[in-house]
Enzyme design. Structure first.
Site, PDB file in Angstrom:
ATOM      1  N   GLU A 130      37.426 -44.540-103.034  1.00  0.00           N
ATOM      2  CA  GLU A 130      37.536 -43.716-101.824  1.00  0.00           C
ATOM      3  C   GLU A 130      38.782 -42.833-101.782  1.00  0.00           C
ATOM      4  OE1 GLU A 130      37.341 -45.951 -98.200  1.00  0.00           O
ATOM      5  OE2 GLU A 130      37.926 -44.238 -96.979  1.00  0.00           O
ATOM      6  N   GLU A 159      38.614 -49.934 -85.674  1.00  0.00           N
ATOM      7  CA  GLU A 159      38.105 -48.566 -85.785  1.00  0.00           C
ATOM      8  C   GLU A 159      36.893 -48.348 -84.884  1.00  0.00           C
ATOM      9  OE1 GLU A 159      37.541 -48.086 -90.052  1.00  0.00           O
ATOM     10  OE2 GLU A 159      39.656 -47.544 -90.265  1.00  0.00           O
ATOM     11  N   ASP A 214      45.130 -49.561 -96.390  1.00  0.00           N
ATOM     12  CA  ASP A 214      43.719 -49.257 -96.622  1.00  0.00           C
ATOM     13  C   ASP A 214      43.485 -48.678 -98.018  1.00  0.00           C
ATOM     14  OD1 ASP A 214      41.098 -48.926 -96.110  1.00  0.00           O
ATOM     15  OD2 ASP A 214      41.307 -47.376 -94.583  1.00  0.00           O
TER      16      ASP A 214
END
Ligand code: BDP
Length: 714
Positions: A394, A285, A366
């Site tokens: 998240e 990332e 993820d």
């Protein structure tokens, strides 16, 4: 009751006085120098027994039963004859003997003595004063939490990436905070559940953590952790030699780079001799890493491992490696981010230094609501591994939704990867047992903040508690852990225990049902906050989650024979199961297969009808949380009652938004009506924007499915 003490409230229990005879009257802490974990153990015992039972302990031996706490070593020195009768303990383990109020708590090390003390206090706080003989050893040596705390955010303060409980408790304005009271309180909570290290800064690391001033600050954090046996770890920026050190390169094989890291590491250990080690996110990332110089991930990890070796530190090197820029999934239907980790680590298993642990997210993508286990766990045989779990929710409602995560973690930890055709459950792989590795364990992304609830929600703290408990003992049950936590956090009232248990145990299945089921992932907005529904954002974006939905079909074909080949990354028995639709469990069908909406599930329902039904069922369950919680009114203190109620009401509403937007999205795409006639049919709904608005305005919502008739009012 603002939540600050979490489950360590030492609140008085019912009929406390009746138990006094079964409690020690005095306490001896062996070799308890101030600031040591054994010293802390004594303080906790004194405060705990006073708080729970209103009984003051005398110091030293006195009349009546006594508590003794210390290391096994210190005890044997004073009582050499008992040595042979004591159990064998491994690092951090403890022995606890309670007999008629006499209590002996011995740790393999000081930390173990503190763990034993917290265990004893937890029993007392649950009203258990029975005699007991217990030996408890941790399942794995690495039991860390990761904080994704930024040192500074736009130059002003310390925010927490994916944190929903306020600002950083460690950093402010680019520096370590002056006041570290909260850091010490955090260490206390963590020690009580067996956590032995905290990585305090974000994996997307700022190189400035390594300036001399910040190293001094880190030493102050380590000082407030130390009385709780919690060690400090830090995340590194791979390019720091260039960004901070002024070198022209950060090539891990360059001598000047190697020397630079050794120098930095030595300076850190001069200040923090017991530092746990490093955590590194590289080549992922947009983060720099060894591959920038065509070096391998092992070259990168070993750079830090060697610098740490003289000091006894370890490096947790993350397997979350993928290049989002190279994933052009719109053009390349075989591009699959799920394949990345195994591909990047291919051939490296024998290359890592002994003090490297590869930290692997539980699933290949993820932290989604449902993922298969990362196949990388079955590829690293010679290398220690740790499983990365996410306590901060998240993709799972960001603490505004109740989602108790232990049942999900248990499914992952209990999954049998069948390496070499033999039982290979994930918990045995990360503990080191399966492949005979010394190092390995658990990393939990916690992201607590300055809010007194720590995570932003009282109920979310069960996840932090469960994380520590499972890292210590993965065979503990989700409900067992939960009930214990409820008793310690709220009350011994059976109704309180039953209601919170029911809600919590139903919460993950409910969230999965109303957010994204059959292995399609959470369908959250993938490019922005990872929060509300935005199924379209999953498709064709370079970050790689992907539903591949069109008018007739949905799901990602990850088979070997026709898809991205991901299923083939598992050992043969597991690969064979996922390769075929018939043997793939329904809850992962769309993860592994691309099927028509009319595909029949094992239940007999079609995929699309299952979607519709599950979204209705999930949100209907969320509606029940509100009255369930209301049934506890008066049984829970007002402050926490109201705080939780507010969130549950919100969740009930937001689950409807989820339900309708996902159902409408797939109804629009497939054109297949809901057999029960519910989707798109709300005759009694009154749209807010159709009412007379005073002080409100109507807005078009994006994505449009997130509001009925495309509008919301603000
Ligand atoms: C993603 C998060 C991002 C993290 C990344 C990671 O959205 O904030 O930096 O994981 O784990 O899920 O490195």
């Amino acid at each position: 009751e603002d939540g600050l003490n979490g489950w360590l409230r030492y609140a008085p229990i019912p009929r406390a006085k009746c138990f006094h005879k079964k409690l020690p009257s005095s306490i001896v802490a062996l070799n308890a120098t101030e600031g040591s974990p054994v010293y802390t153990a004594r303080v906790e015992l004194e405060e705990g027994i006073k708080g729970i039972f209103g009984k003051e302990l005398a110091s030293g031996t006195g009349n009546g039963p006594a508590a003794t706490v210390g290391t096994i070593h210190a005890f044997v020195e004073e009582n050499p004859t008992v040595a042979s009768s004591l159990p064998g303990l491994i690092e951090d383990g403890f022995f606890l003997n309670v007999s008629h109020g006499n209590v002996l708590i011995l740790g393999q090390n000081e930390r173990g003595a503190l763990y034993g003390t917290f265990h004893y206090l937890s029993l007392l706080a649950q009203g258990n004063v029975s005699d007991l003989l217990l030996t408890s050893n941790p399942d794995a040596p690495v039991r860390w939490v990761n904080q994704w705390d930024n040192m500074q955010d736009g130059g002003t303060h310390g925010s927490v990436e994916r944190g929903y409980g306020g600002d950083s408790i460690f950093f402010w304005d680019g520096w370590v905070r002056e006041d570290l009271t909260r850091a010490a309180q955090y260490a206390r909570l963590l020690a009580s559940i067996g956590i032995n290290a905290v990585v305090v800064n974000n994996v997307n690391a700022n190189a400035s953590i390594l300036t001399p001033e910040n190293m001094d600050g880190l030493a102050r954090i380590a000082n407030v952790f130390r009385p709780y046996g919690v060690q400090l770890g830090i995340s590194l920026n791979f390019a720091a030699p260039q960004l901070l050190g002024g070198l022209s390169t950060f090539d891990p094989l360059d001598k000047s780079v190697i020397d630079w890291w050794q120098g930095v590491t030595d300076q850190l250990y001069r200040r923090i001799p017991d530092m746990a080690g490093y955590l590194v996110k590289a080549n992922s990332e947009g983060q720099p890493g060894p591959m920038t110089y065509n070096r391998t991930l092992a070259d990168g990890a070993n750079l830090f491992a060697r610098a740490l070796q003289p000091h006894g530190g370890i490096v947790l090197f993350r397997a979350f490696v993928y290049d989002h820029r190279s994933l052009n999934q719109t053009l390349d239907w075989k591009a699959d981010r799920a394949n990345a980790a195994v591909q990047y680590f291919d051939g490296l298993d024998t290359e890592f230094e002994d003090n490297v642990v590869i930290q692997i997210k539980y699933g290949p993508i993820d932290f989604q609501v449902r993922e298969p286990v990362s196949p990388l766990f079955s590829h690293l045989i010679q290398t220690g591994t740790a499983i990365e779990l996410q306590i901060t929710q998240e993709y799972l409602g960001q603490q505004a939704h109740l989602v108790y995560l232990a049942p999900m973690w248990k499914e992952i930890l209990d999954f049998d990867l069948r390496v070499d055709g033999k039982r290979s459950v994930v918990s045995d792989i990360v503990s080191g047992k399966r492949f005979n590795r010394k190092l390995g364990g658990y990393a939990g992304v916690a992201n607590v903040g300055t809010n007194t609830t720590w995570l932003g929600s009282h109920l979310a703290m069960s996840n932090l508690y469960a994380y520590g408990k499972l890292a210590w003992n993965p065979s503990a049950t989700s409900t067992g852990i939960l009930k214990e936590w409820i008793k310690l956090t709220f009350s011994h009232d059976p109704q309180v225990i039953d209601v919170i248990t029911k809600m919590s145990m139903e919460s993950w299945p409910a969230y999965e049902n109303y957010s994204g089921n059959l292995g399609i992932q959470t369908l959250t907005d993938i490019l922005l906050g990872h929060y509300g529904p935005n199924p379209a954002s999953q498709d064709g974006n370079p970050w790689g989650q992907w539903t591949r939905a069109d008018a007739d079909t949905i799901g990602m074909d990850r088979t070997v024979w026709n898809g991205t080949g991901f299923a083939g990354q598992y050992p043969p028995e597991v690969a064979a199961m996922y390769e075929k639709i018939e043997t793939t469990p329904d809850n992962l069908l769309l993860w592994f297969h691309h099927v028509p909406y009319t595909q029949r599930l094992k239940s007999g329902k079609t995929v699309i009808q299952h979607f519709y039904d599950a979204h209705y069922e999930g949100s209907a369950t969320a509606q029940t949380f509100v009255p369930l919680w209301q049934s506890l009114k008066g049984r829970i203190d007002k402050e926490r009652y109201e705080h939780v109620l507010f969130r549950l009401v919100y969740q009930a509403g937001h689950s409807l938004v989820w339900r309708d937007s996902i159902n409408m999205f797939y109804f629009n795409k497939s054109g297949i009506p809901d057999e029960a006639g519910r989707v798109g049919n709300h005759p009694h709904r009154i749209e807010a924007e159709d009412m007379t608005l005073e002080g409100y305005k109507s807005y078009l919502v994006s994505p449009f499915e997130a509001a009925s008739k495309f509008h919301c009012i603000v």
